[in-house]
Design a protein around this motif. Structure first.
Motif, mmCIF file in Angstrom:
data_model
loop_
_atom_site.group_PDB
_atom_site.id
_atom_site.type_symbol
_atom_site.label_atom_id
_atom_site.label_comp_id
_atom_site.label_asym_id
_atom_site.label_seq_id
_atom_site.Cartn_x
_atom_site.Cartn_y
_atom_site.Cartn_z
ATOM 1 N N LYS A 98 0.859 -1.209 -0.057
ATOM 2 C CA LYS A 98 -0.044 -0.009 -0.066
ATOM 3 C C LYS A 98 0.904 1.210 0.100
ATOM 4 O O LYS A 98 0.713 2.281 -0.844
ATOM 5 C CB LYS A 98 -0.894 0.099 1.162
ATOM 6 C CG LYS A 98 -2.156 -1.009 1.258
ATOM 7 C CD LYS A 98 -2.992 -0.929 2.351
ATOM 8 C CE LYS A 98 -3.947 -2.033 2.440
ATOM 9 N NZ LYS A 98 -4.191 -2.263 3.756
ATOM 10 N N LEU A 99 2.004 1.235 0.890
ATOM 11 C CA LEU A 99 2.594 2.420 0.960
ATOM 12 C C LEU A 99 3.625 2.580 -0.357
ATOM 13 O O LEU A 99 3.681 3.738 -0.997
ATOM 14 C CB LEU A 99 3.870 2.061 2.002
ATOM 15 C CG LEU A 99 3.633 2.536 3.359
ATOM 16 C CD1 LEU A 99 5.001 2.258 4.279
ATOM 17 C CD2 LEU A 99 3.461 4.162 3.422
ATOM 18 N N LEU A 100 4.155 1.643 -1.190
ATOM 19 C CA LEU A 100 4.626 1.646 -2.371
ATOM 20 C C LEU A 100 3.695 2.205 -3.470
ATOM 21 O O LEU A 100 4.114 2.653 -4.365
ATOM 22 C CB LEU A 100 5.667 0.377 -2.529
ATOM 23 C CG LEU A 100 6.671 0.190 -1.799
ATOM 24 C CD1 LEU A 100 7.302 -1.182 -1.716
ATOM 25 C CD2 LEU A 100 7.729 1.140 -1.905
ATOM 26 N N ALA A 101 2.385 1.641 -3.353
ATOM 27 C CA ALA A 101 1.442 1.699 -4.400
ATOM 28 C C ALA A 101 1.055 3.407 -4.468
ATOM 29 O O ALA A 101 1.105 4.103 -5.486
ATOM 30 C CB ALA A 101 0.224 1.044 -4.265
ATOM 31 N N GLU A 102 1.293 3.878 -3.153
ATOM 32 C CA GLU A 102 0.819 5.358 -3.164
ATOM 33 C C GLU A 102 2.180 6.329 -3.850
ATOM 34 O O GLU A 102 1.747 7.127 -4.531
ATOM 35 C CB GLU A 102 0.853 5.805 -1.730
ATOM 36 C CG GLU A 102 -0.466 5.431 -1.126
ATOM 37 C CD GLU A 102 -0.488 5.248 0.393
ATOM 38 O OE1 GLU A 102 0.317 6.258 1.004
ATOM 39 O OE2 GLU A 102 -1.541 4.805 0.979
#
Length: 105
Positions: A98-102
């Motif tokens: 999730k962090l990296l997708a953002e």
């Protein structure tokens, strides 16, 4: 530029920075290798990898910068995330993706 300023510049001007031993193609320790595998599994394309073995000042300085004694160290959007153990835990829980997708968006 002093080492702390150089590190701050690296982590704040790049969305994903990994301080590691070796390079993504040739990690020089198992923990760095694990960190790269996790980031690849998350589909990270814009990784800036910094080989701490190439620069003793960075190797010592990054431990001071994060107040974290071990390498690898992952930074996302200038924020310290953790080492390979924290990365693995976050990956298993879906938090790291999730962090990296953002960042990738």
């Amino acid at each position: 530029m002093d080492v702390q300023a150089a590190i701050k510049s690296q982590v704040t001007s790049n969305p994903v920075v990994l301080y590691m031993k070796g390079s993504p193609k040739f990690p020089q320790c198992g923990f760095s290798g694990l960190a790269i595998q996790i980031l690849q599994a998350c589909g990270v394309q814009n990784l800036v990898a910094v080989d701490v073995l190439a620069d003793p000042a960075i190797r010592d300085g990054i431990k001071v910068y994060a107040n974290w004694p071990t390498i690898p160290q992952l930074y996302i959007n200038g924020e310290f995330v953790g080492g390979s153990d924290i990365m693995r835990s976050m990956y298993e829980q879906g938090e790291l993706q999730k962090l990296l997708a953002e960042v990738a968006a």
